[in-house]
Design an enzyme around this catalytic site. Structure first.
Site, PDB file in Angstrom:
ATOM      1  N   CYS A  88       7.711 -11.609   0.782  1.00 57.36           N
ATOM      2  CA  CYS A  88       8.525 -11.988  -0.377  1.00 57.36           C
ATOM      3  C   CYS A  88       9.530 -13.077   0.018  1.00 57.36           C
ATOM      4  O   CYS A  88       9.157 -14.228   0.185  1.00 57.36           O
ATOM      5  CB  CYS A  88       9.202 -10.751  -0.970  1.00 57.36           C
ATOM      6  SG  CYS A  88       9.833 -11.008  -2.650  1.00 57.36           S
TER       7      CYS A  88
ATOM      8  N   HIS B 296       4.406  -7.408  -1.831  1.00 56.46           N
ATOM      9  CA  HIS B 296       4.923  -6.395  -0.907  1.00 56.46           C
ATOM     10  C   HIS B 296       3.789  -5.487  -0.433  1.00 56.46           C
ATOM     11  O   HIS B 296       3.556  -4.417  -1.003  1.00 56.46           O
ATOM     12  CB  HIS B 296       6.019  -5.565  -1.583  1.00 56.46           C
ATOM     13  CG  HIS B 296       7.296  -6.299  -1.788  1.00 56.46           C
ATOM     14  ND1 HIS B 296       8.334  -6.262  -0.873  1.00 56.46           N
ATOM     15  CD2 HIS B 296       7.709  -7.117  -2.796  1.00 56.46           C
ATOM     16  CE1 HIS B 296       9.332  -7.023  -1.313  1.00 56.46           C
ATOM     17  NE2 HIS B 296       8.977  -7.552  -2.477  1.00 56.46           N
TER      18      HIS B 296
ATOM     19  N   GLU C  23       3.649  -3.563   2.001  1.00 56.06           N
ATOM     20  CA  GLU C  23       4.107  -2.288   2.562  1.00 56.06           C
ATOM     21  C   GLU C  23       3.962  -1.130   1.584  1.00 56.06           C
ATOM     22  O   GLU C  23       3.901   0.037   1.995  1.00 56.06           O
ATOM     23  CB  GLU C  23       5.566  -2.398   3.040  1.00 56.06           C
ATOM     24  CG  GLU C  23       6.614  -2.576   1.958  1.00 56.06           C
ATOM     25  CD  GLU C  23       6.918  -4.026   1.610  1.00 56.06           C
ATOM     26  OE1 GLU C  23       8.040  -4.303   1.148  1.00 56.06           O
ATOM     27  OE2 GLU C  23       6.023  -4.871   1.793  1.00 56.06           O
TER      28      GLU C  23
END
EC number: 6.3.4.2
Length: 534
Positions: free
Chosen positions: A380, A505, A507
């Site tokens: 990001c 993102h 994750e």
């Protein structure tokens, strides 16, 4: 018909209710039971999107674009499911819905009150999740601590839920803390007794008590807690501090939590034994101490690791997948950031964030990685720092983002056009899952082994298309875009061992049993760097 397991907490906050809920869910899943989870947050915010990460930790984003409590990340990782934003119920959502219904006249002139209108709305939201997911068991975690004034409507609602659903369809698990006094060399059960008494005073008798502690409790202490808290001794479960949160399902399973809950709720399963073999292997892989790679996370909110909890867990997953131990150091990217500290690391990660503070440190970290061929992963805002660094190193020293300088003469990063018309802060970013097209022959393609993927986003700013040519002429590779090629989603760098930034993102989609492809590739590159140095 769904059954409900309500998890409450006492004594102190942040006691581990989320991990307890996720662990119970994991155990039931291993029996073949269809499980989903709900987190109740008793704050007046509508969602987690505008909360300070120092106070609340990470803002977790679901596929459908809801900004949620970080516990939903635990649920998704442990249960290996994708949850809806409706799985995060807040006081703000409940009150907003009730007030909207009142304005529409749906209460037919009634005086709108906490009971029954607020409690009915809470139960409706819980049941809507159960109905939509068709789950056999719904884990319901009530945030906060028993006795908090903010939690009272939710405690009353779940009390009513059990009465309405019936004894065989709803049970309560109370998580408490049993402190160990080193001076006296003994555990103290009184806080657990008082917490349980408080809960019973609100009309809820726990069916199981999960005792968190630094060390293991002996049988006499469990018997004492069972006696004073009026639960069977087999329902007093001790979860002492563990090496990894992923050990907790195994600890609870060894205490027969699975069979106790299945019997208590009369759940029939195809097997009498849970299949936790894969989970056990993951736990063993996470215990690996050597070989080791050192990763520096150069971030803004590093004082509270929970602000980057999904990144931390994703790095661990990738380490296990690569059979290496990942040592993570959290480096604060402020004005006094010393670039020389990065010499000791095998890889750098630049996480997301907002605002100008720390951006120069992140950009300098990117430049260091470029000049020294260190594997670097930008997420990001990390992609923004990478783009700015590439431009600054190639004849555009004034390159910047309009997020930090609205009057920049070289705005490599700019606010998306549709975002410029928005005034409200909460829930208005580009949120949730969006498709991405990957270019073949790139690091991204090598990682995903696919040209079409979907990832979760949370941002207002993007690479400015007017500067694409400047970036590519400087050696940047645009390896991922939106399907229409309009938005830059991933960027790489020619002649660098591993340089990758993504606007999304990743994750949020990593799992302990399925490390995210980008994290897996990043740790592999860090491992290779370390091996090549020998």
């Amino acid at each position: 018909m769904s059954k409900y397991i309500v998890v409450t907490g006492g004594v102190v906050s942040s006691i581990g209710k989320g991990i307890t809920s996720a662990s119970i869910g994991r155990i039931l899943r291993s029996y073949g039971v269809n499980v989903t989870a709900i987190k109740i947050d008793p704050y007046l915010n509508w969602d987690s999107g505008t909360l300070n990460p120092y106070q609340h930790g990470e803002v977790y984003v679901t596929d459908d674009g809801m900004e949620c409590d970080l516990d939903l990340g635990h649920y998704e990782r442990f249960l290996d499911v994708e949850l809806s934003g409706k799985a995060n119920i807040t006081t703000g959502k409940v009150y907003s819905s009730v007030i909207e219904k009142e304005r529409k006249g749906e209460y037919l002139g009634s005086c709108v009150q906490i009971i029954p209108h607020i409690t009915d709305e809470i139960k409706l939201m819980i049941r809507n999740v159960a109905e939509k997911t068709k789950a056999e068991v719904v884990m319901v975690e009530v945030g906060g601590t028993v006795g908090d004034i903010e939690s009272q409507p939710f405690i009353e609602a779940v009390r009513q839920l059990k009465n309405e659903e019936g004894h065989d369809n709803c049970m309560f698990v109370h998580v408490t803390y049993v402190p160990y006094l080193k001076a006296a060399k003994e555990f103290k059960t009184k806080p657990t007794q008082h917490s349980t008494k408080e809960l019973r005073g609100l009309g809820i008798n726990p069916d199981m008590i999960v005792c968190r502690s630094e060390l293991s409790l002996d049988a006499n202490l469990k018997e004492k807690i069972a006696h004073f808290c009026d639960v069977p001794i087999e329902a007093v479960i001790n979860t002492p501090d563990a090496h990894s949160i992923y050990e907790v399902p195994l600890i609870m399973y060894s205490a027969n939590v699975g069979s106790y809950i299945l019997n208590r709720l009369n759940i029939d399963t195809a097997t009498n034994k849970a299949d936790l073999y894969e989970w056990s292997q993951i736990v063993e892989d996470l215990k690996i101490e050597t070989p080791k790679v050192k990763i520096a996370v150069v971030g803004k909110y590093i004082e509270l690791e929970d602000a980057y909890i999904s990144i931390r867990e994703s790095l661990k997953h990738a380490g296990a997948a690569n059979k290496v131990h990942v040592d993570i150091d959290w480096i604060k990217a402020d004005n006094d950031f010393n670039i020389d500290i990065l010499k000791q690391y095998d890889g750098l990660l630049i996480p997301g964030g907002f605002g100008e503070r720390g951006i120069n440190g992140k950009i300098e970290a990117v430049k260091y990685a470029i000049k020294n061929n260190v594997p670097i992963f930008g997420i990001c805002l990390g992609l923004h720092a990478m783009s700015i660094a590439i431009a600054q190193l190639n004849g555009y020293p004034d390159a910047n983002s309009t997020e930090f300088d609205e009057n920049s003469t070289c705005p490599v990063i700019d606010m998306m056009e549709e975002q410029k018309k928005i005034n409200n802060m909460g829930g208005t970013m580009r949120l949730g899952a969006y498709p991405c097209k990957i270019k073949e022959g790139t690091l991204a393609y090598e990682a995903y082994k696919d040209t079409n993927i979907s990832e979760r986003h949370r941002h207002r700013y993007e690479v400015n298309n007017e500067y694409r040519d400047i970036l590519t002429s400087a050696g940047a590779i645009i390896s991922g875009t939106s399907p229409d090629d309009f938005l830059v989603e991933m960027i790489e760098l020619e002649n660098h061992p591993w340089f990758l930034g993504c606007q999304f993102h990743p994750e949020f989609k990593s799992r302990p049993n399925k490390a995210h492809p980008l994290f897996k590739s990043f740790i592999k590159a860090a491992k290779n760097k370390k091996q090549n140095q020998k």
